[in-house]
Design a protein around this motif. Sequence first.
Motif, PDB file in Angstrom:
ATOM      1  N   CYS A   1      39.588  33.413  40.513  1.00 18.45           N
ATOM      2  CA  CYS A   1      40.818  34.155  40.839  1.00 18.45           C
ATOM      3  C   CYS A   1      41.737  34.312  39.623  1.00 18.45           C
ATOM      4  CB  CYS A   1      41.581  33.466  41.964  1.00 18.45           C
ATOM      5  SG  CYS A   1      42.591  32.078  41.406  1.00 18.45           S
TER       6      CYS A   1
ATOM      7  N   LEU B   1      39.675  31.253  49.952  1.00 20.19           N
ATOM      8  CA  LEU B   1      40.470  30.460  50.888  1.00 20.19           C
ATOM      9  C   LEU B   1      41.398  31.361  51.720  1.00 20.19           C
ATOM     10  CD1 LEU B   1      40.627  27.339  51.190  1.00 20.19           C
ATOM     11  CD2 LEU B   1      42.712  27.426  49.865  1.00 20.19           C
ATOM     12  N   TRP B   2      42.087  32.253  51.042  1.00 19.37           N
ATOM     13  CA  TRP B   2      43.045  33.107  51.747  1.00 19.37           C
ATOM     14  C   TRP B   2      42.384  34.320  52.396  1.00 19.37           C
ATOM     15  CZ3 TRP B   2      47.999  32.674  53.447  1.00 19.37           C
ATOM     16  CH2 TRP B   2      48.578  31.437  53.205  1.00 19.37           C
TER      17      TRP B   2
ATOM     18  N   LEU C   1      44.964  36.750  46.633  1.00 20.00           N
ATOM     19  CA  LEU C   1      44.593  37.243  45.319  1.00 20.00           C
ATOM     20  C   LEU C   1      43.131  37.645  45.352  1.00 20.00           C
ATOM     21  CD1 LEU C   1      46.218  34.831  42.687  1.00 20.00           C
ATOM     22  CD2 LEU C   1      47.075  36.988  43.573  1.00 20.00           C
TER      23      LEU C   1
ATOM     24  N   ALA D   1      48.978  32.696  48.739  1.00 24.83           N
ATOM     25  CA  ALA D   1      48.899  31.608  47.753  1.00 24.83           C
ATOM     26  C   ALA D   1      48.819  32.175  46.354  1.00 24.83           C
ATOM     27  CB  ALA D   1      47.670  30.752  48.008  1.00 24.83           C
ATOM     28  N   HIS D   2      49.693  31.666  45.502  1.00 26.71           N
ATOM     29  CA  HIS D   2      49.609  31.910  44.062  1.00 26.71           C
ATOM     30  C   HIS D   2      49.816  33.349  43.639  1.00 26.71           C
ATOM     31  CE1 HIS D   2      47.423  27.974  44.454  1.00 26.71           C
ATOM     32  NE2 HIS D   2      48.511  27.718  43.769  1.00 26.71           N
TER      33      HIS D   2
ATOM     34  N   TYR E   1      44.976  33.778  39.353  1.00 33.06           N
ATOM     35  CA  TYR E   1      45.928  32.700  39.086  1.00 33.06           C
ATOM     36  C   TYR E   1      45.298  31.708  38.098  1.00 33.06           C
ATOM     37  CZ  TYR E   1      48.161  28.200  39.532  1.00 33.06           C
ATOM     38  OH  TYR E   1      48.753  26.991  39.226  1.00 33.06           O
ATOM     39  N   THR E   2      44.057  31.333  38.367  1.00 35.44           N
ATOM     40  CA  THR E   2      43.369  30.357  37.526  1.00 35.44           C
ATOM     41  C   THR E   2      43.187  30.908  36.108  1.00 35.44           C
ATOM     42  OG1 THR E   2      42.220  29.481  39.450  1.00 35.44           O
ATOM     43  CG2 THR E   2      41.215  29.037  37.315  1.00 35.44           C
TER      44      THR E   2
ATOM     45  N   CYS F   1      40.061  35.246  45.967  1.00 35.04           N
ATOM     46  CA  CYS F   1      40.495  34.014  46.634  1.00 35.04           C
ATOM     47  C   CYS F   1      39.823  33.933  48.006  1.00 35.04           C
ATOM     48  CB  CYS F   1      42.015  33.986  46.776  1.00 35.04           C
ATOM     49  SG  CYS F   1      42.587  32.551  47.715  1.00 35.04           S
TER      50      CYS F   1
ATOM     51  N   CYS G   1      41.504  23.904  45.322  1.00 33.07           N
ATOM     52  CA  CYS G   1      40.346  24.759  45.625  1.00 33.07           C
ATOM     53  C   CYS G   1      39.421  24.704  44.414  1.00 33.07           C
ATOM     54  CB  CYS G   1      40.793  26.186  45.917  1.00 33.07           C
ATOM     55  SG  CYS G   1      41.402  27.021  44.451  1.00 33.07           S
TER      56      CYS G   1
ATOM     57  N   HIS H   1      38.424  27.006  42.488  1.00 35.33           N
ATOM     58  CA  HIS H   1      38.854  27.820  41.342  1.00 35.33           C
ATOM     59  C   HIS H   1      39.807  26.984  40.473  1.00 35.33           C
ATOM     60  CE1 HIS H   1      37.747  31.824  43.295  1.00 35.33           C
ATOM     61  NE2 HIS H   1      37.549  30.923  44.240  1.00 35.33           N
ATOM     62  N   MET H   2      40.844  26.508  41.142  1.00 37.30           N
ATOM     63  CA  MET H   2      41.914  25.817  40.427  1.00 37.30           C
ATOM     64  C   MET H   2      41.425  24.540  39.725  1.00 37.30           C
ATOM     65  SD  MET H   2      45.186  24.118  42.155  1.00 37.30           S
ATOM     66  CE  MET H   2      45.940  25.510  42.956  1.00 37.30           C
TER      67      MET H   2
HETATM   68  S1  SF4 Z   1      44.010  29.114  46.559  1.00 36.17           S
HETATM   69 FE1  SF4 Z   1      43.211  31.136  46.030  1.00 36.17          FE
HETATM   70  S2  SF4 Z   1      44.737  32.005  44.633  1.00 36.17           S
HETATM   71 FE2  SF4 Z   1      45.080  29.805  44.718  1.00 36.17          FE
HETATM   72  S3  SF4 Z   1      43.917  28.967  42.988  1.00 36.17           S
HETATM   73 FE3  SF4 Z   1      42.603  28.873  44.804  1.00 36.17          FE
HETATM   74  S4  SF4 Z   1      41.413  30.773  44.741  1.00 36.17           S
HETATM   75 FE4  SF4 Z   1      43.165  31.018  43.373  1.00 36.17          FE
END
Ligand code: SF4
Length: 383
Positions: free
Chosen positions: A77, A332-333, A327, A241-242, A79-80, A330, A104, A106-107
């Motif tokens: 994503c 999760l969302w 995003l 998110a983010h 944000y990361t 993403c 998550c 990604h982060m």
């Molecule tokens: S929750 Fe979604 S937007 Fe936030 S870091 Fe994880 S993948 Fe990226």
Amino acid sequence: MRQKAIPALETLMSAARTIGNPYLERAKKAGRKIVGVLYDEVPEEIISAAGAVPVLLRGTGSDGTELADPYFRELTCGYTRHTFNEILNGKWDFLDGAVIYNSCDHMRRIYDNWVRRPVSPVYSFIYAPKKGGELARRFYAEQIRDFLHRTEERFCVTLNEERLGAAIRLHNEKRRLQRELYAMQKGRRIALTGTELLLVMMAGKSLPVEDYNALLRKLIASLKSCAETFEPGVRLLYMGAHADEPLFFETLESEGGQIVVDSTGFGEQSCELDVREDADPFEALVSYYFEETPAVPRKFGTAPARAGHLLRLVKDYAVDGVIVTRLTMCDLWAFEQYMLRPVLEKQGIPSLELETDYILQNRGQLATRIQAFVESIRSSRGS
Ligand code: SF4
């Protein structure tokens, strides 16, 4: 658009628009340490108890991901990528420490890559369980105990009950002041536009808490006395998110709707409840972050609680429509959008699902969709 500027509001919003700010510089000059963290499950109070300043890691101001791209697969994503790009760009070089957790997949790659850099401020990784229950709670408590010990070592300090208790009271005061702001968003006329509200909340993750609380007190006094309020044509709730770029928030409100409340980890969810002050401070922190705060999508089995929380906000703030954002990439969302859809449909609450990048690329397209959403709410109620 606000007719008369409020100095405290301007200061808070400007802190949210950048990574560094004069308050952090002043804290640093005074010898305080600055520690980058992620929400929602890192107890910031432990950092404050060590005399350091917790700040939210983000990629605000980034205009590309060229430096970060080699470190991530394409499905990561924005944000990361943007956050790590700004790390590589030196924008976070002022940090004296950083704490990452497995929010998550990604982060957590920020941790994997950052910790392997020749110089890295990361001194702790928290494995926060995705399940509830007593076993998971005990495991989380061990993780937080380890984080606490690492913080003690890092900053040569002993985090006793007295220090933890003082930090809890400081952060609870911040939450209490923030709740005062949200209370002003419930009436027919609201005190802050959604963009202002979200940036003020983001500033709460970007400034020393003592300075933030002082600015919030000034802001609340000004809002109560200056009496410039807004009557939203269409009252919106923003969740996601983010997606924390100021221009994105402004776009959400560019077509006649106003965000009166949010359901985000840096916003309403972060101040809804206090950490208990009448219990052992360490145990109170574990309970608060593990099970008392509003449930987040990464936690298994919490979908009914999340839906209930959202519906309560819709009712309390007389919301006309909900915007659920993810995003790009993403997952999760994406699931959260999918799971909330029938909940909102069943209640007859209009909703709009958006997908955007961390740095807004598709402003015109987004604005068109928001315009259609706002107009459909207006026409459905004949206004
Ligand atoms: S929750 Fe979604 S937007 Fe936030 S870091 Fe994880 S993948 Fe990226």
